[in-house]
Scaffold this active site. Structure first.
Site, PDB file in Angstrom:
ATOM      1  CB  CYS A  98      -0.831   0.028   1.196  1.00 21.51           C
ATOM      2  SG  CYS A  98      -1.772   1.556   1.585  1.00 21.51           S
ATOM      3  CB  CYS A 102      -5.717   5.676  -3.103  1.00 19.89           C
ATOM      4  SG  CYS A 102      -4.106   4.738  -3.186  1.00 19.89           S
ATOM      5  CB  THR A 189      -4.071   3.899   5.556  1.00 23.41           C
ATOM      6  OG1 THR A 189      -4.935   2.751   5.793  1.00 23.41           O
ATOM      7  CG2 THR A 189      -3.117   3.792   4.365  1.00 23.41           C
ATOM      8  CD  GLU A 256      -2.859   0.880   7.972  1.00 17.76           C
ATOM      9  OE1 GLU A 256      -1.883   0.016   8.447  1.00 17.76           O
ATOM     10  OE2 GLU A 256      -3.169   1.128   6.666  1.00 17.76           O
ATOM     11  CG  HIS A 291     -10.683   3.671  -0.243  1.00 14.18           C
ATOM     12  ND1 HIS A 291      -9.491   4.182  -0.686  1.00 14.18           N
ATOM     13  CD2 HIS A 291     -10.141   2.984   0.878  1.00 14.18           C
ATOM     14  CE1 HIS A 291      -8.330   3.800  -0.125  1.00 14.18           C
ATOM     15  NE2 HIS A 291      -8.814   2.869   0.818  1.00 14.18           N
ATOM     16  CE1 TYR A 295      -9.238  -0.718  -0.765  1.00 10.56           C
ATOM     17  CE2 TYR A 295      -8.609  -2.832   0.078  1.00 10.56           C
ATOM     18  CZ  TYR A 295      -8.698  -1.562   0.306  1.00 10.56           C
ATOM     19  OH  TYR A 295      -8.287  -0.982   1.467  1.00 10.56           O
ATOM     20  CB  CYS A 298      -3.579  -0.857  -4.817  1.00 10.29           C
ATOM     21  SG  CYS A 298      -4.932  -1.408  -3.600  1.00 10.29           S
ATOM     22  CD  GLU A 442      -5.507  -2.615   3.203  1.00  4.91           C
ATOM     23  OE1 GLU A 442      -6.162  -1.490   3.212  1.00  4.91           O
ATOM     24  OE2 GLU A 442      -5.546  -3.487   2.233  1.00  4.91           O
TER      25      GLU A 442
HETATM   26 FE1  SF4 Z   1      -3.486   1.413   0.120  1.00  4.76          FE
HETATM   27 FE2  SF4 Z   1      -4.833   0.448  -1.792  1.00  4.76          FE
HETATM   28 FE3  SF4 Z   1      -6.162   1.972   0.029  1.00  4.76          FE
HETATM   29 FE4  SF4 Z   1      -4.567   3.045  -1.659  1.00  4.76          FE
HETATM   30  S1  SF4 Z   1      -6.375   1.846  -2.252  1.00  4.76           S
HETATM   31  S2  SF4 Z   1      -4.604   3.457   0.574  1.00  4.76           S
HETATM   32  S3  SF4 Z   1      -2.654   1.361  -2.107  1.00  4.76           S
HETATM   33  S4  SF4 Z   1      -5.019  -0.233   0.206  1.00  4.76           S
HETATM   34 FE    FE Z   2      -6.590   0.555   2.269  1.00  9.67          FE
END
Ligand code: SF4
Ligand code: FE
Length: 480
Positions: A98, A102, A189, A256, A291, A295, A298, A442
């Site tokens: 991560c 984002c 995060t 975090e 958000h 997923y 990433c 996560e």
């Molecule tokens: Fe992290 Fe993925 Fe969330 Fe971006 S979208 S903050 S890379 S877990």
């Molecule tokens: Fe996340």
């Protein structure tokens, strides 16, 4: 736009108050517990300067016409939404973890669209204020943390019903200059290495919860703000050496913290919601969907690395040609690309909001995130299956370097004869790092827990329409 180095230097200018392992951290930028997370976020800055990624990671601001990082951009088309996913996949392929930026990106887009609609309906001027803040973020290429999740206390009670009123962030004072807020934000995060936190409510709110309907921007080092850093699987290995961490440069997942807001003053120009409880639900839903959209970007990039590492392990172990290994790796690719398909789909099917900014298809975004809560576990299960049990029993880097034990470990941990033992150990540690503990949790709870997605999937499913389709074919007359 900043480079990675400039971003890291910018963090040194802040007075961020951080606690970890029972101590106050004085130089978090160079501290081995934090530096890998900082390095991962720095990749979002560095890659923006690489010509190969320019079209994905940089974009023209619709506010100023200037070239900005996509991480500070407001989506102007469904193509922008698709590019976001491609960008996240590319960056995750580089970091294997991560890169945190984002969350604030999604907070900016959620606030942009919601404040516009709120102003239209209520005659407030939050959107104008927010746009000024956004220009500042774009101009200075800042990293913001999306601060939504409250500690929540008794999950069966509304914010105003809690025994302790601080279980959700709330306004404790209003003055001519601004507001004072109190509470905490959990699971934040990337917050310790951000510049700003974008505070938003975490649930839809009723009239009695009006003091909890607060959205605002707060510097991470504002007076009254401090951060207590969370532990991750095997984090102490970072303090010992390199190989045992698995991914020494970029760590496990985001890094975090629990962020405490102890009577924090926020001037009115940084306040974007204050008491409009009827818009809290919209803001939460917009943020959650933006958000969840990520997923399949990433996590797919991370899975690309896991699949590569697993295939390498099969080769190092001498089993790469076995048909069941090939079949399992095929399954890993299938699961990973299914997540990517969902991310692309919810982006391509996105639509224009009244503000002109684009929003993802919420049903498909929630289906995607639900898939991630399962597919990542299965991908990791297959990685463990193929890599072998030694990823859980390997002695430490120090034992490999020890004069007495080193030669024996070198001899007995060898796989195929033409691959050095150290390569096999390094790859095993990478698999261990990316497929266990914190990284898995996560995928389950990041961007909201599975049940939150199921609620939205059902709500968005248009069940009456499905029932009508069935009645028509079954020859049953329409009912009221
Ligand atoms: Fe992290 Fe993925 Fe969330 Fe971006 S979208 S903050 S890379 S877990
Ligand atoms: Fe996340």
């Amino acid at each position: 736009m900043m480079t990675g180095t400039e971003y890291i230097e910018s963090l040194r200018q802040l007075k961020t108050e951080i606690y970890a392992f029972g101590e106050k951290i004085t130089n978090f930028v160079d501290h081995p517990l934090f530096r890998p997370h900082i390095n991962a976020a720095a990749v979002t800055y560095d890659m923006a300067h690489e010509p190969e990624f320019e079209d994905l990671i940089t974009v023209k601001s619709h506010l100023t016409g200037k070239k900005i990082s996509r991480f500070t951009h407001i989506h102007q088309s469904s193509e922008d939404l698709v590019k976001k996913i491609k960008m996240l996949r590319m960056i995750a392929q580089r970091t294997g973890t991560c890169f945190q930026r984002c969350v604030g990106f999604d907070g900016l887009n959620a606030l942009y669209t919601t404040t516009y609609e709120m102003d239209q309906a209520l005659g407030t001027n939050y959107h104008t204020r927010f746009v000024e803040f956004l220009k500042y973020v774009q101009e200075n290429d800042l990293m913001s943390a999306g601060s939504m999740t409250d500690p929540k206390g008794d999950r069966g009670l509304r914010p105003s019903q809690q025994a302790d009123p601080d279980m959700y962030v709330h306004v404790v004072k209003r003055t001519d200059e601004g507001i004072v807020i109190r509470g905490a934000k959990a699971h934040q995060t990337g917050i310790v290495n951000s510049h700003y936190m974008i505070i938003m409510p975490t649930v839809a709110l009723g009239e009695a919860d009006r003091d909890y309907a607060v959205a605002c921007a707060v510097p991470v080092d504002a007076p009254g703000v401090f951060h207590i850093f969370g532990r991750q699987t095997n984090d102490e290995r970072r303090l010992e050496g390199e190989i045992d961490t698995g991914n020494a440069r970029y760590a496990v997942v985001g890094g975090e913290a629990l962020t405490v807001l102890e009577d924090v003053f926020v001037p009115w120009d940084k306040v974007f919601m204050c008491g409009e409880n009827q818009y809290a639900g919209m803001l939460v839903e917009r943020f959650a969907c933006y958000h969840r959209q990520n997923y399949g970007g990433c996590k797919c990039g991370v899975s690309d690395v896991i699949i590569g590492a697993t295939t390498a392990m099969a080769e190092y172990n001498g089993v790469a040609k076995a048909s069941h290994i090939k079949d399992k790796i095929t399954e890993m690719v299938h699961l990973s690309e299914t997540m990517y398909c969902c991310s692309i789909a919810c982006s391509a099917e996105g639509g224009k909001t009244p503000s002109g900014a684009y929003f993802v298809n919420p049903l498909l975004a929630n289906v995607l995130k639900q898939n991630v809560t399962r597919h990542i576990y299965e991908i990791c299960r297959l990685a463990h299956d193929i890599a072998g049990g030694f990823i859980a029993t390997l002695p430490s880097e120090k034992d490999f370097k020890d004069a007495k034990t080193g030669p024996y470990l070198e001899k007995y941990f060898r796989g195929v004869s033409d691959v050095p033992t150290e390569y096999r150990v390094r790859m095993a540690r990478l698999v261990e790092n990316m497929t266990g503990g914190t990284a898995l949790a996560e995928s389950m709870h990041g961007a909201g827990s599975p049940q939150a997605q199921r609620v939205m999937i059902m709500r968005q499913s248009n069940m009456e329409h499905k029932k009508r389709l069935a009645r028509r074919l079954a020859g049953i007359p329409e009912q009221d």
